[in-house]
Scaffold this motif. Structure first.
Motif, PDB file in Angstrom:
ATOM      1  N   VAL A  70       0.835  -1.199   0.000  1.00 13.17           N
ATOM      2  CA  VAL A  70       0.000   0.000   0.000  1.00 13.17           C
ATOM      3  C   VAL A  70       0.872   1.253   0.000  1.00 13.17           C
ATOM      4  CG1 VAL A  70      -1.757   1.293   1.273  1.00 13.17           C
ATOM      5  CG2 VAL A  70      -1.923  -1.194   1.079  1.00 13.17           C
ATOM      6  N   VAL A  71       1.887   1.265   0.859  1.00 15.30           N
ATOM      7  CA  VAL A  71       2.729   2.465   0.922  1.00 15.30           C
ATOM      8  C   VAL A  71       4.020   2.299   0.119  1.00 15.30           C
ATOM      9  CG1 VAL A  71       3.645   4.245   2.447  1.00 15.30           C
ATOM     10  CG2 VAL A  71       1.888   2.706   3.284  1.00 15.30           C
ATOM     11  N   PRO A 100      -1.157  -1.541   6.841  1.00 11.84           N
ATOM     12  CA  PRO A 100      -1.518  -2.628   5.919  1.00 11.84           C
ATOM     13  C   PRO A 100      -0.312  -3.426   5.421  1.00 11.84           C
ATOM     14  CG  PRO A 100      -2.629  -0.588   5.300  1.00 11.84           C
ATOM     15  CD  PRO A 100      -1.609  -0.233   6.334  1.00 11.84           C
ATOM     16  N   VAL A 113       1.183   2.490  16.115  1.00 12.59           N
ATOM     17  CA  VAL A 113       0.042   1.577  16.183  1.00 12.59           C
ATOM     18  C   VAL A 113      -1.176   2.098  15.430  1.00 12.59           C
ATOM     19  CG1 VAL A 113       0.794   0.475  18.322  1.00 12.59           C
ATOM     20  CG2 VAL A 113      -0.640   2.531  18.432  1.00 12.59           C
ATOM     21  N   ILE A 138      -3.499   7.329  11.499  1.00  8.99           N
ATOM     22  CA  ILE A 138      -4.388   8.475  11.229  1.00  8.99           C
ATOM     23  C   ILE A 138      -4.252   9.612  12.234  1.00  8.99           C
ATOM     24  CG2 ILE A 138      -6.043   6.993  10.019  1.00  8.99           C
ATOM     25  CD1 ILE A 138      -7.907   7.400  12.512  1.00  8.99           C
ATOM     26  N   PHE A 139      -3.192   9.587  13.023  1.00  7.21           N
ATOM     27  CA  PHE A 139      -3.001  10.659  14.005  1.00  7.21           C
ATOM     28  C   PHE A 139      -1.732  11.476  13.750  1.00  7.21           C
ATOM     29  CE2 PHE A 139      -6.215   8.208  16.116  1.00  7.21           C
ATOM     30  CZ  PHE A 139      -6.885   9.086  16.961  1.00  7.21           C
ATOM     31  N   PRO A 140      -1.532  11.977  12.504  1.00  6.00           N
ATOM     32  CA  PRO A 140      -0.368  12.833  12.308  1.00  6.00           C
ATOM     33  C   PRO A 140      -0.434  14.006  13.286  1.00  6.00           C
ATOM     34  CG  PRO A 140      -1.901  13.007  10.456  1.00  6.00           C
ATOM     35  CD  PRO A 140      -2.334  11.843  11.280  1.00  6.00           C
ATOM     36  N   LEU A 143      -6.647   8.013  20.409  1.00  7.15           N
ATOM     37  CA  LEU A 143      -5.610   7.300  19.662  1.00  7.15           C
ATOM     38  C   LEU A 143      -5.470   5.871  20.208  1.00  7.15           C
ATOM     39  CD1 LEU A 143      -2.111   8.817  18.778  1.00  7.15           C
ATOM     40  CD2 LEU A 143      -2.410   6.412  19.315  1.00  7.15           C
ATOM     41  N   HIS A 183      -8.507   3.858  19.258  1.00  5.75           N
ATOM     42  CA  HIS A 183      -8.515   3.553  17.821  1.00  5.75           C
ATOM     43  C   HIS A 183      -7.526   2.445  17.467  1.00  5.75           C
ATOM     44  CE1 HIS A 183      -8.896   4.006  13.536  1.00  5.75           C
ATOM     45  NE2 HIS A 183      -7.583   4.133  13.453  1.00  5.75           N
ATOM     46  N   ALA A 184      -6.380   2.439  18.148  1.00  2.00           N
ATOM     47  CA  ALA A 184      -5.363   1.412  17.868  1.00  2.00           C
ATOM     48  C   ALA A 184      -5.941   0.013  18.061  1.00  2.00           C
ATOM     49  CB  ALA A 184      -4.144   1.613  18.762  1.00  2.00           C
ATOM     50  N   LEU A 206      -9.350  -0.527  15.421  1.00  2.00           N
ATOM     51  CA  LEU A 206      -9.045  -0.822  14.014  1.00  2.00           C
ATOM     52  C   LEU A 206      -8.811  -2.315  13.789  1.00  2.00           C
ATOM     53  CD1 LEU A 206      -5.763  -1.384  13.216  1.00  2.00           C
ATOM     54  CD2 LEU A 206      -5.600   0.957  14.021  1.00  2.00           C
ATOM     55  N   LEU A 207      -8.529  -3.037  14.863  1.00  2.00           N
ATOM     56  CA  LEU A 207      -8.362  -4.487  14.735  1.00  2.00           C
ATOM     57  C   LEU A 207      -9.707  -5.188  14.615  1.00  2.00           C
ATOM     58  CD1 LEU A 207      -5.843  -5.052  17.689  1.00  2.00           C
ATOM     59  CD2 LEU A 207      -5.278  -4.606  15.295  1.00  2.00           C
ATOM     60  N   TYR A 258     -10.359   0.357  10.531  1.00  2.00           N
ATOM     61  CA  TYR A 258      -9.128  -0.025   9.836  1.00  2.00           C
ATOM     62  C   TYR A 258      -9.013   0.690   8.501  1.00  2.00           C
ATOM     63  CZ  TYR A 258      -5.813  -2.781   7.143  1.00  2.00           C
ATOM     64  OH  TYR A 258      -4.767  -3.164   6.351  1.00  2.00           O
ATOM     65  N   LYS A 260      -9.707   3.586   7.685  1.00  2.00           N
ATOM     66  CA  LYS A 260      -9.102   4.922   7.789  1.00  2.00           C
ATOM     67  C   LYS A 260      -7.580   4.830   7.709  1.00  2.00           C
ATOM     68  CE  LYS A 260     -12.765   6.289  10.981  1.00  2.00           C
ATOM     69  NZ  LYS A 260     -13.048   6.521  12.418  1.00  2.00           N
ATOM     70  N   ASP A 261      -7.026   3.866   8.418  1.00  2.00           N
ATOM     71  CA  ASP A 261      -5.571   3.696   8.388  1.00  2.00           C
ATOM     72  C   ASP A 261      -5.119   3.238   7.008  1.00  2.00           C
ATOM     73  OD1 ASP A 261      -6.571   3.158  11.284  1.00  2.00           O
ATOM     74  OD2 ASP A 261      -4.471   3.741  11.489  1.00  2.00           O
ATOM     75  N   TYR A 262      -5.931   2.387   6.408  1.00  2.00           N
ATOM     76  CA  TYR A 262      -5.615   1.911   5.065  1.00  2.00           C
ATOM     77  C   TYR A 262      -5.602   3.081   4.084  1.00  2.00           C
ATOM     78  CZ  TYR A 262      -5.801  -0.798   0.774  1.00  2.00           C
ATOM     79  OH  TYR A 262      -5.520  -1.318  -0.458  1.00  2.00           O
ATOM     80  N   MET A 283      -5.219   6.215   4.750  1.00  2.00           N
ATOM     81  CA  MET A 283      -4.106   7.117   5.043  1.00  2.00           C
ATOM     82  C   MET A 283      -2.820   6.558   4.443  1.00  2.00           C
ATOM     83  SD  MET A 283      -2.971   9.920   6.359  1.00  2.00           S
ATOM     84  CE  MET A 283      -3.730  10.685   7.797  1.00  2.00           C
ATOM     85  N   SER A 284      -2.632   5.263   4.583  1.00  2.00           N
ATOM     86  CA  SER A 284      -1.431   4.641   4.030  1.00  2.00           C
ATOM     87  C   SER A 284      -1.400   4.807   2.512  1.00  2.00           C
ATOM     88  CB  SER A 284      -1.390   3.153   4.400  1.00  2.00           C
ATOM     89  OG  SER A 284      -1.286   3.012   5.800  1.00  2.00           O
ATOM     90  N   LEU A 285      -2.551   4.614   1.912  1.00  2.00           N
ATOM     91  CA  LEU A 285      -2.663   4.758   0.460  1.00  2.00           C
ATOM     92  C   LEU A 285      -2.326   6.195   0.050  1.00  2.00           C
ATOM     93  CD1 LEU A 285      -3.569   2.652  -1.655  1.00  2.00           C
ATOM     94  CD2 LEU A 285      -5.853   3.668  -1.556  1.00  2.00           C
ATOM     95  N   ARG A 324      -0.516   8.287   1.659  1.00  2.00           N
ATOM     96  CA  ARG A 324       0.915   8.525   1.855  1.00  2.00           C
ATOM     97  C   ARG A 324       1.714   7.919   0.714  1.00  2.00           C
ATOM     98  NH1 ARG A 324       1.069   7.675   8.426  1.00  2.00           N
ATOM     99  NH2 ARG A 324       0.599   9.854   8.893  1.00  2.00           N
ATOM    100  N   ALA A 330      -6.744  12.875   8.434  1.00  2.00           N
ATOM    101  CA  ALA A 330      -6.055  13.160   9.706  1.00  2.00           C
ATOM    102  C   ALA A 330      -7.055  13.421  10.829  1.00  2.00           C
ATOM    103  CB  ALA A 330      -5.131  14.363   9.540  1.00  2.00           C
ATOM    104  N   PHE A 331      -6.804  12.826  11.966  1.00  2.00           N
ATOM    105  CA  PHE A 331      -7.712  12.977  13.099  1.00  2.00           C
ATOM    106  C   PHE A 331      -7.794  14.436  13.536  1.00  2.00           C
ATOM    107  CE2 PHE A 331      -8.947  12.950  17.534  1.00  2.00           C
ATOM    108  CZ  PHE A 331     -10.017  12.069  17.525  1.00  2.00           C
TER     109      PHE A 331
END
Lengths: 429, 429
Positions: free
Chosen positions: A180-181, A234, A298, A301-303, B351, B354-355, B358-359, B365, B367-369, B371-373, B375, B387-388
């Motif tokens: 993904v990244v 991911p 962990v 989404i918290f930059p 935070l 959420h950690a 997301l599991l 999850y 959202k993190d995906y 964000m990774s995309l 990035r 971003a939160f």
């Protein structure tokens, strides 16, 4: 002779004595750990003014702070200030990751400004010098790489990240395995791009023996970089990451045979429930090499709060065997940190490390015990003495004052005050 | 009928439908969890304007923010601002712990200012009113206690902490069992002092059936307070704490029989390696009641940074079954928090929650995906969207700007940029 060679021969060096005393462990126990490569000592032979630090099994979890200029922000005074602030707040080591300005001068100034061990990523300099000459990074020659490495070692850096696990094989694999990244390690990327462009093997991997020779000459600890660490949740634990890890494991063993100290770098971004397994796997794959983690974060989404995401991941990693926490600042994923970001990053990482160190070292636990005692006695002067950040302690106490002997949250309704008075009254009546 | 009574009868209430939709789970699954008491729904029958929230098994880990005046700092506007800021940054509930000023007015104003469920500790008001009358806290009568409780329930609070586990027996035990910090729960202390003074049983324990009647009338969730929670790492897991826990476990079961919703409060200050066992024990002792933790803090020596110590402990607790995280602010142990402290506390707790969420929840999850995309694509607009804390995102990006499409840490040396260019080039050439 490196610390490891001495250790193998049964020699307890001055550095071992110094560290054993600081850690409160037996010098011979430390020697044995260093001999096995389970623990490393940062002390470049020519870095005379450094206070040596050990990382690995049997010693306290340590914290590193990354500082350094970038091509966008070149302010040498600010970087020196960052180094000093980081050390003031307990950073055990500093990595100078400068990539803008006169890199030799900056590195030397930072090394003079503090007495903690210094780490670098020499290939950054090789890359930066290409750009400065108007060339592309991939135009760097093998000689350019080796020259940067040797220069850093000669200058006295105590540990250096080398992306020896970014092999031609794993780079080929990258083309097939979707991420993904993608790749987020700068040094790893320079080498991957170089490998792709020239269709040749990573020189640091191909000529690893030469790298070991150089490291041995100065007793630099090689920090085997994880060029393929996940850059987002991911990607955590994927085939690329683990393939590279096992390459690093092989290289750790070769280094040990050569008497060269090594540690292994770890992620990165890892879902919280996956951290224990990842750290355990690193220890297995590398026969208990010291593990140096970059976070792990962990959540993504918290930059602005990655120092907290990193403190959570770092504490769990340390509890499960990680030995060395690279701090993360609130500026991570957004920009180059400023001095205040460095301060916040160091404190968060120190807190995470301490949460684990207090389980293992009586004197660390003692601090929490004494703080608890001071709280139980409403002894504010003593609480101030023990507080990790005394300035912050005073700042909040002053801004939110109380008219009582307690604090402005409870005042006269303070639980500690009330129950003490009651119990004392009953016992004396 | 309480939510639990309806659930037991097989009725899916409007609140269950609303929550099931918000959580993305099946209404009938939620109903079953509520029927068993494994999950509670905050919705006082008279709190018409509240958006109901569920806490417990099968739903997302939630975050509570404590606000409220103290006797030292009475600023109603600031408290309302705190409530709004807490909700803006994602607090799922607010506890008004005011102990200074006109408590009825403050509570009602806060309840009007936000639409999240509100919790209180009614005995604070009973105690404060004693002091306001120039009396000692222990002079409060049983009627004073019940009057405060009933008033809060009638006003519409959705959950209330009741220190029913502070029994005469455990208070007697306190005289024999040494602690470093002693007792740190305010409400628990008021009752312990009262018990010691009058040599009588805790009225809330003695007349627990009456408490259940009141709670049932308004469908208030009883949050069984841990008056004997550890106030420092050395006291964690001691006999007093665990004895009280088993009392609470018994009371949970009595409440369930009466159709009253309950949850159980947990520590506090706990060494990091002890957290999983503590949470597991809470679930065992209470037959899977929702667990509401106050931290736990993994170290005591970082005043000013307890939001980080609490985020570490809270994340580990949540991973091991805790359902509800009470935030901790940087002002904890120093004074009453200000608005900025509240903001920092809420974000750190969110935070941590959420950690873990997301599991368990695909949309978390995602959202993190995403964000990774973003990035991986250097898509800054999209990163900003996800971003939160968008203000913080902009603040750091602006303060540490770059001339490139990356960020000021790496600029042209951005790993993501370089590897993308190389891989694209190779594939298209």
């Amino acid at each position: 002779m490196t610390q490891m060679e001495d250790a193998k021969k049964g020699v307890i060096t001055d550095e071992m004595l110094y560290i054993a005393n600081r850690e409160g462990i037996s010098p011979d126990k430390l020697r044995k750990l260093v001999a096995k490569g389970y623990t490393v000592i940062f002390r470049n032979k020519v870095h005379d003014w450094v206070k040596p630090v050990a990382v690995g099994s049997g010693v306290r979890v340590k914290v590193n702070a990354n500082i350094g200029t970038s091509r966008d922000i070149i302010n040498v005074e600010e970087e020196i200030e960052k180094a000093k602030v980081a050390v003031k707040y307990g950073a055990d080591t500093i990595m100078d990751l400068s990539t803008g300005g006169d890199l030799d001068e900056i590195r030397r100034k930072i090394m003079k400004a503090v007495d903690v061990p210094i780490g670098t990523v020499p290939i950054y300099q090789a890359a930066e010098e290409m750009l400065a000459k108007g060339k592309a990074i991939i135009e760097m020659t093998e000689d350019d790489m080796w020259r940067a490495i040797e220069k850093h070692f000669k200058d006295g850096v105590d540990f250096a990240t080398v992306h020896v696990g970014v092999t031609k094989e794993v780079v080929e694999k990258m083309k097939r395995i979707k991420r993904v990244v993608g790749m987020v390690s700068r040094g790893g990327t320079f080498l991957a791009a170089w490998i792709l462009h020239w269709n040749q093997e990573n020189p640091l991997y191909k000529d690893y023996d030469y790298l070991l020779e150089l490291a041995k000459e100065y007793d630099v600890v090689l920090s085997l970089g994880d060029g393929l660490r996940p850059g987002g949740l991911p990607d955590a634990g994927d085939e690329l990451q683990i393939a590279e890890l096992y390459t690093l494991g092989r290289l750790v063993k070769r280094a040990r045979k050569a008497g060269v100290q090594t540690m292994v770098e770890g992620p990165g971004h890892v879902p919280i429930d996956q951290i224990p397994a990842q750290i355990k796997l690193m220890k297995v794959a590398t026969d208990n090499a010291p593990v140096y983690v970059l976070g792990p974060l962990v959540t993504d989404i918290f930059p602005g709060y990655d120092h907290i995401a990193g403190a959570i991941g770092g504490a769990i990693a340390a509890l499960n065997g990680a030995d060395f926490l690279c701090y993360v600042t609130p500026a991570e994923h957004l920009g180059l940190p400023n001095v205040e970001h460095v301060r916040e990053g160091v404190i968060a990482a120190k807190l995470a490390a301490h949460a684990v160190n207090l389980l293992r070292f009586e004197d660390e636990y003692r601090k929490d015990y004494e703080m608890s005692l001071a709280r139980g006695n409403l002894n504010w002067a003593r609480q101030f003495e023990i507080a990790f950040d005394k300035d912050k302690f005073i700042e909040i106490r002053k801004e939110r004052p109380t008219k009582t002997e307690a604090c402005s949250m409870c005042g006269d309704l303070c639980a500690i005050k009330i129950i003490q008075e009651m119990l004392t009254k009953k016992q004396t009546s």
